[in-house]
Every structure is written in structure tokens, then in C-alpha cells.
Design an enzyme around this catalytic site. Sequence first.
Site, short mmCIF file in Angstrom:
data_model
loop_
_atom_site.label_atom_id
_atom_site.label_comp_id
_atom_site.label_asym_id
_atom_site.label_seq_id
_atom_site.Cartn_x
_atom_site.Cartn_y
_atom_site.Cartn_z
N GLU A 101 13.53 -87.98 -59.38
CA GLU A 101 13.94 -87.55 -60.72
C GLU A 101 13.90 -88.72 -61.70
OE1 GLU A 101 17.16 -84.15 -60.38
OE2 GLU A 101 17.86 -85.94 -59.35
N GLU B 172 12.73 -77.38 -62.12
CA GLU B 172 14.19 -77.37 -61.97
C GLU B 172 14.79 -76.69 -63.19
OE1 GLU B 172 18.16 -80.23 -61.55
OE2 GLU B 172 16.17 -81.15 -61.62
N GLU C 249 19.72 -76.50 -55.16
CA GLU C 249 20.01 -77.94 -55.13
C GLU C 249 21.51 -78.13 -55.03
OE1 GLU C 249 18.24 -80.25 -58.17
OE2 GLU C 249 16.23 -79.44 -57.87
N ASP D 296 20.68 -82.90 -54.01
CA ASP D 296 20.44 -83.47 -55.33
C ASP D 296 21.16 -84.82 -55.44
OD1 ASP D 296 19.44 -83.58 -57.88
OD2 ASP D 296 21.04 -82.39 -58.77
N ASN E 78 20.73 -75.65 -59.50
CA ASN E 78 21.85 -76.46 -58.99
C ASN E 78 23.04 -75.59 -58.62
OD1 ASN E 78 21.19 -79.50 -59.46
ND2 ASN E 78 20.49 -78.48 -61.31
#
Length: 397
Positions: free
Chosen positions: A352, A175, A265, A295, A233
Site C-alpha cells: 500500500e 480496495e 481485509e 491489512d 475492510n
Amino acid sequence: MTTLNNLLIIEDELFQLNWLHELCKPLAKNVLLAQDGAEALKMIAAQGMPDALICDLNMSGMDGVTFLRHLANDDDACPVLLLSAASADIIHSVVEMATLQGVFISDALSKPVSRQQISECLQQLPLVPPCPMPRGGTVPPPDRQMLEQALSQQQIRPYFQPQICVETGRLIGVEALARWEHPQHGILSPAYFIDPMYQHALIDQLGEHILEQSIIRCRQWLDQGVEVPVSVNIAPSELLDVCFADRVFALLDRHGLPGHLLCLEITETEGYDDLSRLLETSARLRLHGIKLAIDDFGTGHSSLLHLVQSPVSELKIDRIFVANMLEDSRYRSAVHASLAMARHLRIHTVAEGVETQAQAQMLKEMGCDSLQGFYFSPAIGANELIRWNQQRLALVQ
């Protein structure tokens, strides 16, 4: 053993108040007593904040919930031990409320409590509550010129946190997380610059920058023989922009990266004003092989509806559920239900914020596909990732 200078007890039932008073005498030099929240606030105003306090919730005057709200307004609020005969779900909600407002709840006990329970909790009360996150120290907040300069000089760049396959232990993806490599202040986290980016209307520019830099790095890894997908993201508002998908396709073509190595995400911080437009953009991205992930699942807007209606390929379990699932059955049930639902929908899952071996083991037993967190690695630079992967391969082999 912790010795307190001043301890404040808030309890409206006189027998319980006197019992706590006698119990706490050996543990504090000065024990103050109040029979509701209003009386306690007057004491604090007159005598200052105590080192710690014990608070009931259901009181005939100002109740404990209202008192905690007032306490949160004081920057010097002390640790709080909650005692209550309320149901476990109510106590849980109050703890969450107080924590979100900045009050440190050291523990929460259901009445009736034993002498041993209360004694152990009091002896373990910290004199200084931990700060939940850094406040930036002496680093001044950035203005628009500083932010624009940081973007133009590529001081803000993606760092990459590995995602590990549960079954093989190998690197399965990364990520991208923005970091500011400040020439004077070192590496700064997004907590320092994201809000100013929004304030100065530079957040879209930052997003485009991190997306392109991540694609470039992913292409470089591929040239070095390391095929590792990168997740970036984006905000749901990006999916409402009719030109967004074309911009992503152009970036992939420019740098020669296959679409299947990119995952976008979607941060669940906004609602969806135009679901048809969101679905249109999502479908176009997926047709080009680009993966879509939800997410922070369960913490934002319309997560379940989005999961069912959109062509989502990945679901990310938020770190708050992972952090609390070992001790709290409610969080554990939420994780279990989310993973089961994703499995039935044939959606890949990532947890996560994995910080311990026990968390990793529980998630494996629940059927999570991949894990991400400090237990494996923090976010690291692009070049360091190659070395980290080599060490990881040697370890799992």
C-alpha cells in the site's frame, strides 16, 4: 537560503555549544543558547517559540527525549534538528517518538558532524513545519443525526483504489475506501467521520453499508464484462460474531456475486479474545471462496500469529514501511522479510501507499505481487474505475 529570526541551540557540552553558536550566526538574526531541556523550556516560556531549534539528546540535565515530549505539548512547536552521539537505532526511535507526538524533526545527524552537514541542514530548515494531515478546516464535527442521515441517504459510499499486478501492469483488484459526499462540504475523507461513527456506535452499520455497496458495484462491473475482485475492510471483532459469515453469504446471494470476487481485509487494530471463534468464522468464509487479507501488516496486534494460524490468503504491507524503505534500511529489511515470509507461506502480497516509480521498482525487485497507491491512482468512483481501467489497458498494451 532560509534566514531565521530566532534559533535555539540546546547542547550541554560547552565547546560544542560555542562551535554551533559561531556556525549559526550568519544563518539567524538571534541565536539563543541552552545547556539542557529545562533551561530551553524556560527560554521558550519567556521569549516565545523560536523559528527552529537544534537539540542534543544525551544531556546531564533534562535530556533531549524528555524535552521533545514537553515540546509536543505546544501547538506552535517549531522544526527540530537533532544532533546526537547515540547509536543509529536510538536516534531512529527518538525520531519516531517525536513524530508520533506531533513534533516535526527536520533531520537527525549522528555526531561528530561536519561544518558542511550542519550548515546544509540549517539552510534547508522550513520556517513552517508541514501539517501531517488535514484537520477538517471549518467543517463542524458531525452529530449522530447527521451520520444517520448520511447513511440512510447513501451519502457515504465506497470509492475504489486500484491494485496493479506487478508482472503485467494490469488491474488485479480494488480496495473499497469510504468517502462522504457531503451536500455542502464536498467529498470528506474517513478522518472526518470514522471517530464520530465509533462514538455514536454506528461503526458496524457503516461497515455493513460499505460491504453491501461494494458487492453491488462489483456485480455491476461483472455485468459490464470487467471481473475485478473488491477488498473491504472489517474489524477482527466482526470475525468473533457467529452470525457475520451468514450475513456475508446472504449479501453475496442477494446480489449474485461469486465469493471469489470478495476479499475481507482484517484491520489489525484489535486483539483476538477468542481465537477459536475467529478461526471458525475465517474457515467458513474461505470455504465459500472469500479471500481474507491481513491489512497494515506489522503495525497491529499479533500479526505474525494471525498470519500463521488463520486461513489468510493475502498480506498487505503497510504504507509506513513503503514510504520509508528507500532511505531507511530498517524499513527496507522489514518489507523484504515480510515478502519473503509470505512467499514461503504462498500468500499473495499487496504493498500500500506506493507513490513513486522508485518504490514500485524496489517492490517489484523484492518480489511483491501487486501494488496500490497514488503512483497509479487515488480512490475513485465506481463509474470512473471503468474508464480508468480502459486507459490502463491501452497503456500496458
